[in-house]
Design a protein around this motif. Structure first.
Motif, PDB file in Angstrom:
ATOM      1  N   ILE A  81       7.675  60.358  70.194  1.00 45.75           N
ATOM      2  CA  ILE A  81       8.911  59.660  69.819  1.00 45.75           C
ATOM      3  C   ILE A  81       8.857  59.381  68.328  1.00 45.75           C
ATOM      4  O   ILE A  81       7.873  58.826  67.828  1.00 45.75           O
ATOM      5  CB  ILE A  81       9.035  58.302  70.542  1.00 45.75           C
ATOM      6  CG1 ILE A  81       8.866  58.473  72.049  1.00 45.75           C
ATOM      7  CG2 ILE A  81      10.376  57.654  70.218  1.00 45.75           C
ATOM      8  CD1 ILE A  81       8.893  57.150  72.805  1.00 45.75           C
ATOM      9  N   ASP A  82       9.907  59.755  67.604  1.00 43.65           N
ATOM     10  CA  ASP A  82       9.970  59.490  66.164  1.00 43.65           C
ATOM     11  C   ASP A  82      11.104  58.506  65.914  1.00 43.65           C
ATOM     12  O   ASP A  82      12.276  58.837  66.069  1.00 43.65           O
ATOM     13  CB  ASP A  82      10.211  60.805  65.421  1.00 43.65           C
ATOM     14  CG  ASP A  82      10.183  60.616  63.910  1.00 43.65           C
ATOM     15  OD1 ASP A  82      10.214  61.631  63.193  1.00 43.65           O
ATOM     16  OD2 ASP A  82      10.141  59.447  63.435  1.00 43.65           O
ATOM     17  N   ALA A 113      12.379  54.146  74.961  1.00 45.29           N
ATOM     18  CA  ALA A 113      12.331  53.220  73.836  1.00 45.29           C
ATOM     19  C   ALA A 113      13.407  52.166  73.999  1.00 45.29           C
ATOM     20  O   ALA A 113      14.405  52.380  74.693  1.00 45.29           O
ATOM     21  CB  ALA A 113      12.511  53.974  72.513  1.00 45.29           C
ATOM     22  N   LEU A 114      13.171  51.031  73.365  1.00 43.31           N
ATOM     23  CA  LEU A 114      14.114  49.909  73.387  1.00 43.31           C
ATOM     24  C   LEU A 114      14.454  49.563  71.950  1.00 43.31           C
ATOM     25  O   LEU A 114      13.559  49.273  71.153  1.00 43.31           O
ATOM     26  CB  LEU A 114      13.481  48.717  74.097  1.00 43.31           C
ATOM     27  CG  LEU A 114      14.337  47.466  74.276  1.00 43.31           C
ATOM     28  CD1 LEU A 114      15.529  47.744  75.178  1.00 43.31           C
ATOM     29  CD2 LEU A 114      13.489  46.339  74.877  1.00 43.31           C
ATOM     30  N   VAL A 115      15.729  49.616  71.627  1.00 51.03           N
ATOM     31  CA  VAL A 115      16.177  49.324  70.263  1.00 51.03           C
ATOM     32  C   VAL A 115      16.817  47.943  70.232  1.00 51.03           C
ATOM     33  O   VAL A 115      17.573  47.583  71.146  1.00 51.03           O
ATOM     34  CB  VAL A 115      17.212  50.380  69.790  1.00 51.03           C
ATOM     35  CG1 VAL A 115      17.716  50.059  68.389  1.00 51.03           C
ATOM     36  CG2 VAL A 115      16.611  51.778  69.849  1.00 51.03           C
ATOM     37  N   ALA A 144      11.548  56.796  63.009  1.00 51.29           N
ATOM     38  CA  ALA A 144      11.724  56.504  61.572  1.00 51.29           C
ATOM     39  C   ALA A 144      13.189  56.458  61.153  1.00 51.29           C
ATOM     40  O   ALA A 144      13.645  55.506  60.498  1.00 51.29           O
ATOM     41  CB  ALA A 144      10.959  57.511  60.733  1.00 51.29           C
ATOM     42  N   ALA A 145      13.936  57.470  61.514  1.00 56.73           N
ATOM     43  CA  ALA A 145      15.336  57.524  61.078  1.00 56.73           C
ATOM     44  C   ALA A 145      16.129  56.352  61.658  1.00 56.73           C
ATOM     45  O   ALA A 145      16.948  55.732  60.976  1.00 56.73           O
ATOM     46  CB  ALA A 145      15.966  58.848  61.512  1.00 56.73           C
ATOM     47  N   ALA A 146      15.870  56.043  62.905  1.00 54.02           N
ATOM     48  CA  ALA A 146      16.594  54.943  63.554  1.00 54.02           C
ATOM     49  C   ALA A 146      16.215  53.614  62.936  1.00 54.02           C
ATOM     50  O   ALA A 146      17.065  52.765  62.668  1.00 54.02           O
ATOM     51  CB  ALA A 146      16.298  54.940  65.051  1.00 54.02           C
ATOM     52  N   ALA A 147      14.920  53.442  62.667  1.00 53.40           N
ATOM     53  CA  ALA A 147      14.450  52.167  62.123  1.00 53.40           C
ATOM     54  C   ALA A 147      14.992  51.923  60.721  1.00 53.40           C
ATOM     55  O   ALA A 147      15.153  50.784  60.294  1.00 53.40           O
ATOM     56  CB  ALA A 147      12.923  52.132  62.120  1.00 53.40           C
TER      57      ALA A 147
END
Lengths: 772, 283, 162
Positions: free
Chosen positions: A60-61, A109-111, A63-66
């Motif tokens: 799982i990447d 994942a949980l955003v 980076a872009a979302a974060a």
């Protein structure tokens, strides 16, 4: 008007206590919570986005979302403390998947983000690498040797298997005068509650969590969250407001564990999770689809002798209550009849389909279709009236049912059938059918159905009710079993008002809050009014005795039997002395103002007929129903219009006739949807009916004027003689409509829903096969 | 969030469309806002709601051509006395559309531009021989609806063009008319098959003229012109009806989808025509 | 990217700074805390978000804020301002039309829309008017009862204006 000073009375159609606020749009549902400083949490479910239902999680990447402004945190399996496993009984469902996806909706994942818009964008920016694995989406294929395993730690895909045997079992069929058989399939059904899964959670400085959730089981939720996340359950407070529908779909953690996890990472800000309809149809629970092979044997005079059936339930990727759904279906698979020789075999199978769980008439509506279709088939073979055949074999008090349980009390199926027999809709059926407009055919179909109430054997079915006299002299019932619309809260107001002789304006209910109410089990299994109601009566009687005692002290009256509770006060008629409750309460200490009542439902002794059951077999309390559907079929299009529908229900005594009818109407409506149009279809584990334009539930033009009749009865074990009727009505429509189709058109559909397409193709086939 | 414009004249709309070629035009929004839910587009939106010139139904000349503004709501079509006289098939379709709130919001222009194979207004518009008026900064043109809808979700709208009006030819006396929409439920239903038929008999009780149109049985509405031509001059007896139904089944090209299978749709297409012709026979 | 949108909300002139492409249902529930209108599907298929715009039935999940400018919006919170709305709410409560209650606001708004144009509908006409409002609890029977009861309770002298 004196209405407001007339005491509430059990047996009357009192206006529901919750009706006014709901009618004014003021009822605060969990979804209506938007506290200040809110954060939003949402799950990343890559299986649906990438079109895979079974896949190894490679990476799982985030980076872009974060990096997106407004994203607070992104969590993965590594961030889940505790076991990272949720489930009601079998803890087999990860909160966040770390190893592999087992169905298209498995979250990885949980955003957590500042707004729903940022949340949606961020979810799309999370990159998930998956390696597709072979999928197994058919339960029969899932049981074959070499089938891909959904749970690698298990030997195979069988979650549960069991059997029920009475007498000579299947062997008796070889000696029956007549045997009928058929293979049936029922679809996956969505609950379709209008309020989707949601909640808000907030972590306090001391680490405790307060959560407001649209849930059917606030007390159990704490345990599930605690187990999944390694927390102490007593540091989790759950408030369960009125639900905008549940039907079983909010029994068991939906948002709860993900939301609690989000709250742990949001400092002390409140976090909200709200599933949209698409997420509900993907990741929410649903009714198990089922395949049934059925054989029913009888003697020439119409006495049922033997039944042999095999049931295969598809539980999807995780267990939820799959074994228990199968068990309950098996317990009902012979129908509400006396059948001395029984072999019922059941299997519940894991597949890579979305997760099946609890839904109204849990396991039972899947078998009601085969057993009632087969009874009609038998009637045709024997050349006898289908109602008479049912009546002849209907269980009577003192009989043994197909699970081997002796139904000693409150067994009203025969009376229900008699009420149908005397109803104009039945009596006038021949003339009605003959008047079918040109281009259509009319048919009439029956269904005799039943549904157990309560958890069943080996599970403590108990409640603890609290009733309080407030400092203002008003009565508050502390409800502990969530009200999902069935009106249990209103029933409790009515019961408390009746026992304490108070009017509607003086009695209210506080919806479940684990901080102030007491564990009383889930809102499910048709048990809430029965179990909590019985506990409430105990509590109210205790409070009544206490108040009368105290009033006697104040009024200088020695004899309790001469003191009477009336709206707002206690009076001594002989002397005209009285004291208002508002004044009386001033003489009570705080701990005296509340009374607790406890109740444990009757035990269900083992009849020795079952093998392989874990919990929940058998039950001892059953509601019964006899249904009649009158349909008109458009021969050009195959469309079925249900013109009339009669449901006669034995629910023991009736606490509130209007509420009784509400439950029956609703159960029939949901059952007609199941019969005619509902199919939460998937292909290779991907949801096809992914929103409300493709998953269809009936609207006002699709349903008839449903007629509900209460059959007189009495369930001595229930509060004021009642038993739960929340589920039984759901079971009638599919078999009743299928039987009506056979009656009117000579077609015998075995696959539900009974769509116009299936009808038309069957009519065409019949026409082709007809002698020229 | 996207930029938002709410012009009140066709000229202003065209100027905005020219300046923002990626802009989405929003009429009622009942299709666009559903798509936007999944798409997360930042494209600007141009609302047509305040353009009075796009509203209304009127007879435009002595020949009796009926002009319907593109922004005319489905509810207005459902209630219009002009439509009741001139084009009752379109009115019947409007009444079967969605549900009351949707009818108050959705527009005929939107239904046309979405160009769904299942669009409720489309079969009647084909059967009635509708023309679509397209306007751009370069001027105005009219094309038949057959030329306007090119495929599933595809129209002949050129860059810079908007649909301004739907024109129905002068009212003709078709004694026999039928519209049927078959869905999976009685409201809020996407059609499984829909059918529009107009038929006139001559003095000898033979078919003088017939217009047929089926929806949801191909990427665009199917009109089966050869079938219609074949029927002209013939007597609508049982033999013709049976043959016509069979030809209809052969003329349509339905697919399997979640709502229904191709075989069922084919059977329905024939049966709906049959039902229409039986009315004529028994009439 | 917000603008100032001016409209009438439940009888009050209202000026809001909001993005014109924000969905009306979000504006109502999240921004204004008017949570009586519900979102059940987001695609116009359930009617739980039913509102009146210029007295006409519409869906808040398929409208954006820009479309409100210059118009009159009535939500469930403002329904009881009119005698018709108050009567409908009372009938729903008394006729047993309310179970979980989540569809109720939308149903009542649709009922008010119907009765304001057609004061004496048949049961079938009521069903048609409510055909865009899904209910999962009641089977519609008592909802139709409630609307007919509300209609019956209104006589010619009562104000059916909204």
């Amino acid at each position: 008007m004196t209405e407001t000073t007339k005491a509430l009375a059990v047996g009357a159609s009192e206006t529901r206590a919750d009706a006014k606020a709901k009618a004014q749009g003021r009822e605060p549902y969990a979804a209506d919570n938007y506290p200040d400083g809110l954060l939003w949490a949402g799950a990343v479910r890559p299986g649906a986005l990438q079109g895979v239902a079974h896949a190894r999680l490679l990476g799982i990447d985030t980076a872009a979302a974060a990096a997106l402004p407004g994203v607070v945190k992104i969590l993965t399996a590594a961030d889940v403390p505790g076991t990272n496993r949720q489930g009601i009984i079998h803890k087999d469902m990860p909160v966040l998947v770390g190893d592999k996806l087992r169905y298209a909706g498995d979250p990885v994942a949980l955003v957590i983000a500042e707004s729903p818009e940022v949340l949606r964008q961020a979810i799309r920016l999370v990159v998930v690498r998956l390696e597709a694995l072979p999928t197994v989406c058919d339960p029969v294929a899932a049981l074959a040797d070499g089938a891909a395993r959904v749970h690698d730690e298990r030997a195979d895909n069988l979650l549960a298997a069991a059997e029920i045997r009475l007498g000579e079992g299947a062997q008796r069929l070889d000696h029956c005068d007549v045997v009928v058989s058929g293979s049936f399939a029922t679809p996956v059904q969505a609950h379709g509650f209008i309020e989707t899964e949601n909640g808000v959670a907030c972590r306090a400085v001391d680490g405790s969590l307060t959560m407001t959730i649209s849930t059917q089981a606030p007390f159990r939720d704490r345990m599930e969250i605690a187990h999944a996340l390694g927390l102490s359950f007593d540091k989790i407070r759950i408030i369960a407001p009125c639900l905008g529908g549940g039907f079983g779909g909010k029994d068991g953690a939906t948002v709860q564990c993900l939301l609690a996890l989000a709250a742990l990472h949001s400092e002390q800000r409140p976090v909200k999770m709200l599933w949209d309809r698409e997420e509900n149809l993907l990741a929410g629970y649903r009714r198990h689809s089922c395949r049934v092979d059925y054989r029913l044997g009888a003697s020439r005079d119409g006495t049922l002798e033997a039944v042999h059936c095999r049931l295969v339930y598809d539980t999807g990727a995780y267990a939820h209550l799959g074994g228990e759904v199968m068990a309950l279906g098996m317990e009902h698979a012979g129908g509400p009849y006396r059948i001395p020789h029984v072999l019922i075999e059941g299997q519940c199978v894991y597949t890579n389909n979305p997760v099946a769980g609890a839904m109204r008439a849990f396991g039972v509506c899947q078998v009601s279709f085969p057993f009632e279709a087969m009874v009609d088939e038998l009637a045709r073979e024997l050349g006898v009236d289908p109602l008479a055949l049912r009546r002849k074999n209907a269980l009577l008090p003192g009989d043994t049912n197909c699970a081997g349980v002796t139904v000693a009390e409150s067994t009203g199926i025969a009376d229900c059938l008699d009420l149908v027999a005397g109803h104009p809709l039945w009596l006038e059926r021949a003339a009605w059918k003959a008047a079918a407009p040109s281009g259509s055919r009319r048919g009439v179909g029956l269904a005799a159905v039943f549904n157990a109430a309560g958890y069943g054997a080996k599970v403590r079915d108990a409640a603890i009710a609290k009733v309080e006299l407030t400092c203002d002299g008003l009565i508050v019932v502390h409800n502990a079993v969530a009200d999902m619309g069935q009106g249990n809260a209103a029933a409790f107001v009515q019961i408390a008002g009746h026992v304490l002789q108070q009017d509607a304006a003086r009695v209210s209910v506080r919806q479940p809050d684990t901080a102030s109410a007491y564990p009383s089990g889930s809102s499910s299994a048709g048990r809430t009014t029965f179990t909590f109601g019985n506990a409430l009566i105990v509590a109210c009687e205790q409070l009544k005795a206490r108040l009368i005692n105290r009033a006697g002290l104040l009024l200088f009256v020695d004899d309790d039997s001469t003191l009477e509770l009336v709206p707002g006060k206690i009076v001594h008629r002989a002397s005209a002395r009285e004291v208002s409750l508002a004044r009386l309460v001033g003489f009570l200490r705080d701990e005296e103002r509340s009374c607790l009542g406890e109740y444990v439902a009757p035990l269900c002794p083992d009849p020795g007929t079952g093998k392989g059951f874990f919990i929940g077999f058998p039950h001892v309390v059953f509601a019964y129903g006899a249904h009649l559907a009158r349909i008109e079929v458009d021969l050009a299009t195959g469309q079925i219009r249900v013109v009339d529908y009669l449901a006669v229900t034995d629910g023991g005594q009736v606490i509130n006739p209007a509420m009784f009818d509400q439950q029956v109407h609703g159960g029939v409506a949901q059952g007609l949807g199941y019969a005619l149009m509902e199919d939460l279809a998937t292909r290779d584990g991907q949801v096809l009916a992914g929103d409300f334009s493709r998953y269809l539930i009936p609207g006002a033009l699709d349903l008839p004027e449903i007629v509900s009749v209460a059959c007189a009865g009495d369930e001595a074990r229930g509060p004021f003689g009642m038993k739960g009727v929340g589920e039984v009505a759901m079971n009638g429509p599919l078999p009743a409509v299928a039987n009506a189709l056979a009656d009117g058109c000579g077609i015998h559909l075995r696959d539900a829903p009974l769509t116009p397409e299936r009808v038309l193709l069957a009519l065409e086939k019949l026409a082709e096969e007809a002698p020229q | 969030m996207s930029a938002w414009f709410s012009p009140d004249s066709i000229d202003d709309v065209l100027a905005l469309v020219d300046r923002h070629p990626d802009a989405r035009l929003i009429a009622g929004g009942t299709d666009l806002l559903v798509r936007r839910r999944r798409e997360m587009s930042a494209a600007p939106m141009i609302s047509l709601e305040r353009v009075a010139a796009l509203q209304g139904i009127e007879e435009v000349d002595e020949d009796g051509v009926l002009a319907i503004g593109a922004l005319t709501r489905i509810a207005e079509l459902a209630a219009s006395p002009l439509l009741a006289d001139h084009a009752s098939l379109l009115q019947r379709a409007a009444r079967s559309f969605g549900a009351p709130a949707i009818r108050n919001m959705a527009s005929i222009g939107g239904n046309l531009c979405t160009a769904s194979p299942a669009g409720d207004c489309l079969p009647p518009l084909y059967a009635l021989g509708a023309q679509i008026e397209l306007t751009s900064l370069s001027g105005r043109r009219r094309i038949s609806i057959n030329e306007f809808i090119l495929g599933s979700g595809r129209t002949a709208l050129a860059t810079g063009e908007i649909v301004t009006r739907v024109l129905l030819p002068a009212h003709q006396a078709f004694a026999w008319q039928a519209y049927e929409k078959i869905g999976r439920r009685q409201s809020l239903a996407i059609s499984v098959v829909s059918f529009a038929g107009l038929l006139r008999l001559d003095g000898d009780q033979r078919v003088a003229e017939v217009n047929l149109a089926w929806g949801s049985v191909g990427p665009t509405v199917v009109t089966a012109p050869e079938l219609a031509r074949w029927m002209v001059g013939k007597s609508p007896d049982q033999a013709l009806i049976d043959e016509a139904a069979q030809r209809a089944r052969a003329a349509v090209q339905p697919i399997d989808d979640l709502r229904a299978g191709a075989a069922y749709r084919r059977a329905l297409a024939g049966n709906l025509l049959r039902r229409f012709l039986l009315q004529v026979l028994n009439g | 990217m917000s603008s100032e949108i001016v409209f009438e909300l439940n009888g009050e002139q209202t000026k809001l700074a909001v993005s014109p492409t924000r969905r009306v249902i979000d504006l109502l529930r999240e921004d204004l805390k008017l949570t009586g209108s519900k979102e059940g599907c987001g695609t116009g298929e359930c009617g739980a978000c039913s509102i009146l715009v210029d007295g006409e039935l519409r869906l808040a999940c398929l409208m954006v804020a820009g479309q409100l400018a210059g118009h009159r919006l009535t939500t469930i919170e403002g329904l009881a301002e009119s005698p018709l709305g108050a009567r409908v709410q009372k009938s729903f409560a008394e006729a047993g039309a309310v179970q979980c209650g989540y569809c109720t606001p939308g149903m009542e708004v649709a009922a008010v829309d119907l009765l304001s144009r057609q004061p004496d509908p048949s049961r079938d006409e009521v069903r048609a008017a409510l055909s865009g409002n899904l209910c999962r609890c009641t089977g519609y029977v008592k909802i139709v009862d409630a609307v007919c009861q509300a209609a019956g309770a209104l006589d010619a002298t009562e104000d059916t204006a909204r």
